[in-house]
Design a protein around this motif. Structure first.
Motif, PDB file in Angstrom:
ATOM      1  N   MET A   4      38.605 -46.709 114.091  1.00 38.56           N
ATOM      2  CA  MET A   4      37.538 -46.460 115.031  1.00 38.56           C
ATOM      3  C   MET A   4      36.741 -45.488 114.651  1.00 38.56           C
ATOM      4  O   MET A   4      37.294 -44.258 114.150  1.00 38.56           O
ATOM      5  CB  MET A   4      37.941 -46.247 116.357  1.00 38.56           C
ATOM      6  N   MET A   5      35.561 -45.525 114.572  1.00 39.47           N
ATOM      7  CA  MET A   5      34.454 -44.405 114.112  1.00 39.47           C
ATOM      8  C   MET A   5      34.097 -43.557 115.285  1.00 39.47           C
ATOM      9  O   MET A   5      33.534 -44.428 116.266  1.00 39.47           O
ATOM     10  CB  MET A   5      33.268 -44.999 113.465  1.00 39.47           C
ATOM     11  N   ARG A   6      34.444 -42.503 115.228  1.00 40.29           N
ATOM     12  CA  ARG A   6      33.809 -41.583 116.226  1.00 40.29           C
ATOM     13  C   ARG A   6      32.434 -41.362 116.144  1.00 40.29           C
ATOM     14  O   ARG A   6      31.678 -41.332 117.537  1.00 40.29           O
ATOM     15  CB  ARG A   6      34.612 -40.402 116.295  1.00 40.29           C
ATOM     16  N   HIS A   7      31.831 -41.088 114.987  1.00 36.77           N
ATOM     17  CA  HIS A   7      30.552 -40.983 114.801  1.00 36.77           C
ATOM     18  C   HIS A   7      30.038 -42.156 114.362  1.00 36.77           C
ATOM     19  O   HIS A   7      30.172 -43.021 113.321  1.00 36.77           O
ATOM     20  CB  HIS A   7      30.249 -39.651 113.898  1.00 36.77           C
ATOM     21  N   LYS A   8      28.792 -42.745 114.976  1.00 36.99           N
ATOM     22  CA  LYS A   8      28.259 -43.869 114.817  1.00 36.99           C
ATOM     23  C   LYS A   8      26.950 -43.716 114.020  1.00 36.99           C
ATOM     24  O   LYS A   8      26.239 -44.665 113.446  1.00 36.99           O
ATOM     25  CB  LYS A   8      28.164 -44.892 115.843  1.00 36.99           C
ATOM     26  N   ARG A   9      26.536 -42.529 113.962  1.00 34.05           N
ATOM     27  CA  ARG A   9      25.246 -42.036 113.441  1.00 34.05           C
ATOM     28  C   ARG A   9      25.330 -40.781 112.773  1.00 34.05           C
ATOM     29  O   ARG A   9      26.034 -40.009 113.017  1.00 34.05           O
ATOM     30  CB  ARG A   9      24.104 -42.097 114.357  1.00 34.05           C
ATOM     31  N   LEU A  10      24.548 -40.508 111.380  1.00 38.01           N
ATOM     32  CA  LEU A  10      24.475 -39.183 110.805  1.00 38.01           C
ATOM     33  C   LEU A  10      23.221 -38.953 110.838  1.00 38.01           C
ATOM     34  O   LEU A  10      22.224 -39.667 110.344  1.00 38.01           O
ATOM     35  CB  LEU A  10      25.229 -39.227 109.612  1.00 38.01           C
ATOM     36  N   ASP A  11      22.924 -37.730 111.406  1.00 40.02           N
ATOM     37  CA  ASP A  11      21.559 -37.054 110.979  1.00 40.02           C
ATOM     38  C   ASP A  11      21.543 -36.336 109.825  1.00 40.02           C
ATOM     39  O   ASP A  11      22.664 -35.740 109.508  1.00 40.02           O
ATOM     40  CB  ASP A  11      21.118 -36.184 112.308  1.00 40.02           C
ATOM     41  N   HIS A  12      20.635 -36.388 109.073  1.00 45.09           N
ATOM     42  CA  HIS A  12      20.773 -35.623 107.855  1.00 45.09           C
ATOM     43  C   HIS A  12      19.820 -34.280 107.709  1.00 45.09           C
ATOM     44  O   HIS A  12      18.947 -34.071 108.401  1.00 45.09           O
ATOM     45  CB  HIS A  12      20.012 -36.612 106.724  1.00 45.09           C
ATOM     46  N   ARG A  13      20.236 -33.397 107.024  1.00 51.06           N
ATOM     47  CA  ARG A  13      19.829 -32.147 106.700  1.00 51.06           C
ATOM     48  C   ARG A  13      19.723 -31.914 105.311  1.00 51.06           C
ATOM     49  O   ARG A  13      20.658 -31.764 104.556  1.00 51.06           O
ATOM     50  CB  ARG A  13      20.429 -31.071 107.351  1.00 51.06           C
ATOM     51  N   PHE A  14      18.340 -31.851 104.652  1.00 49.89           N
ATOM     52  CA  PHE A  14      18.236 -31.368 103.182  1.00 49.89           C
ATOM     53  C   PHE A  14      18.447 -30.131 103.237  1.00 49.89           C
ATOM     54  O   PHE A  14      17.655 -29.020 103.996  1.00 49.89           O
ATOM     55  CB  PHE A  14      16.895 -31.960 102.827  1.00 49.89           C
ATOM     56  N   LEU A  15      19.201 -29.244 102.539  1.00 43.41           N
ATOM     57  CA  LEU A  15      19.200 -27.825 102.393  1.00 43.41           C
ATOM     58  C   LEU A  15      19.781 -27.268 100.887  1.00 43.41           C
ATOM     59  O   LEU A  15      20.097 -28.333  99.867  1.00 43.41           O
ATOM     60  CB  LEU A  15      20.065 -27.143 103.414  1.00 43.41           C
TER      61      LEU A  15
END
Length: 146
Positions: A1-12
């Motif tokens: 099971m995936m706990r995180h179904k979405r990833l927000d991205h951050r360019f750094l």
């Protein structure tokens, strides 16, 4: 099971020491990304962008990584795809499939980066070490071999 179904991205520029769950950190300067495993185990997952590793696509709003993320060396052994910010669970792999992929990966790296020519021991003098290529230095940095 995936706990995180979405990833927000951050360019750094630099990947932070502590990774916030649900965030895909991307450093173009170091051609790599990192995130906390999407299963929720808390392990750090690093995906370097190289001709033989992962490819990152940014469409102006979302990020995708290819190929899939297979965490075979982690206890969770999670496997997923990051497609336009969505985390899509992928099926488990057998130990044989994992080993076959590791062999394919080693062969791809050898083919792309080349291999030092074999020298007969009788002709060999003092070992000469060529300076590593840009991609090799990045790979060594990512894998902690620097």
């Amino acid at each position: 099971m995936m706990r995180h179904k979405r990833l927000d991205h951050r360019f750094l520029e630099h990947i932070p020491e502590r990774l916030e769950p649900g965030v895909l950190y991307i450093s173009m300067g170091y051609a790599t990304s990192a995130h906390s495993c999407c299963c929720g185990c808390g392990e750090e997952v690093v995906a370097p962008f190289t001709p033989t590793d992962w490819k990152m696509t940014f469409d102006g709003e979302t990020v995708s990584l290819r190929p899939s993320i297979g965490n075979w060396s982690l206890k969770c052994r999670s496997h997923y795809v990051i497609d336009r910010g969505k985390v899509i669970k992928a099926g488990p792999w057998s130990d044989e499939q994992v080993e076959a992929e590791r062999r394919r990966d080693r062969a791809a790296k050898t083919q792309f980066y080349g291999q030092a020519p074999k020298i007969e021991p009788s002709v060999q003098s003092a070992p000469v070490k060529a300076a590593p290529s840009f991609w090799r230095r990045i790979w060594n940095w990512i894998s902690g071999r620097s």
